[in-house]
Design an enzyme around this catalytic site. Sequence first.
Site: not given
Ligand code: PLP
Length: 394
Positions: A156, A184, A334
């Site tokens: 990501n 992603q 995040c």
């Molecule tokens: N995994 C990856 C690689 C992400 O980029 C994200 C979101 O930023 C997530 C998991 C989490 O997904 P969600 O926002 O649907 O909880």
Amino acid sequence: MQKRTVYLDHAATTPVDPAVVEAMLPAFKETWGNPSSLYEQGRNANALMETAREQVAKVLNCRPGEIIFNSGGTEGDNLALKGVALQAKLKGQGNHIITSAFEHHAVLHAAEYLERFGIETTFLPVSRDGLVDPEEVRRAIRPGQTVLVSIMYANNEIGTIQPLAEISKITREHGIVFHTDAVQAAGNLSLDVQALGVDLLSLSAHKFYGPKGAGIFYVRSGTEKRILWQQQGGSQEKKRRAGTENVPYIAGMAKALTLAEANRPEYWEKVRVLRDRLLAGIRERIPGVILNGTYAADKRLSNNINLSFEGILEEGILQSLDLQGIAASNGSACNVGAIEPSHVIAAIGGGADLAMGTLRLTLGKSTADADVDYVLEKLPGVVERMRALSELVV
Ligand code: PLP
């Protein structure tokens, strides 16, 4: 150039496609029944949901019965790790899982949580290019103990694409469950689970122009026995994920995924051309720029730029860009507000100085040439000011 709003954070989230909103409306207005109810309103809602399941299964090249609808990527990742590890623990079939050091926190923190239950995790190293070596996976396997390998499809922060098909050959040899966080990848790469060889796969609708809080979890037929389901309640989703399904969002998510898949080649090329021009322009105008992760055409998402600027030790670059109307990120959404070096840049061997001054620009469907021009005009001044500030601090 006049101030404009430029959104370059499509890896964080994407705007909902108007066609997706259209696809959701009937489920709010007319087909609002509970899909578990036996009478007509319920049956209609259920039919809408099952049509969506078929559409999703088509994109993933799997059976509709192998699709579970959930709340997004975080839930899917948590279920993959906890579900498989705890089931194995319960049955005395192993207590070791393998993942990589630069996964999303939904995977990393779930692995840390599992330590409390005596589950051990190997966090594989990642190369300077941002790639996991399948041979490292092979070396990390503890025969009779390793029950799960979880490696993301595309990172990501730096957009690097992992060799899933090669890794799946190794996990299959050992009868180990293979999960991928494909959050992603959707809309960029093929999600054909047969070609990838994965057993479990997590997706999130808001990354492919669908609604937030809606996700897809693929479970290869046979693998369900190896999962301890984490949400108890009603018998929705074949008792694998209790709770009344969000039918409008599911309908929208299926539409979004179908559209993303249909437009995938053109989308990839369109953003690649703009991305390459933006990157070349930045390098021309700004000295001391480092691209994090490989630039190989088939190993990096075509909408991703991730840069470190030598001599910037401050976080202020994002705020300065925001003042100019440019929405960008330093990595995962995040982490916003937390001034912590990126664990992804650290994992690929960038020292703390590089991990601090990172900038992620991720292009999307609506990115235009004028947006690229605007960033090329504003970014050099911002970097110059940040460098001057960093010198004062030092
Ligand atoms: N995994 C990856 C690689 C992400 O980029 C994200 C979101 O930023 C997530 C998991 C989490 O997904 P969600 O926002 O649907 O909880």
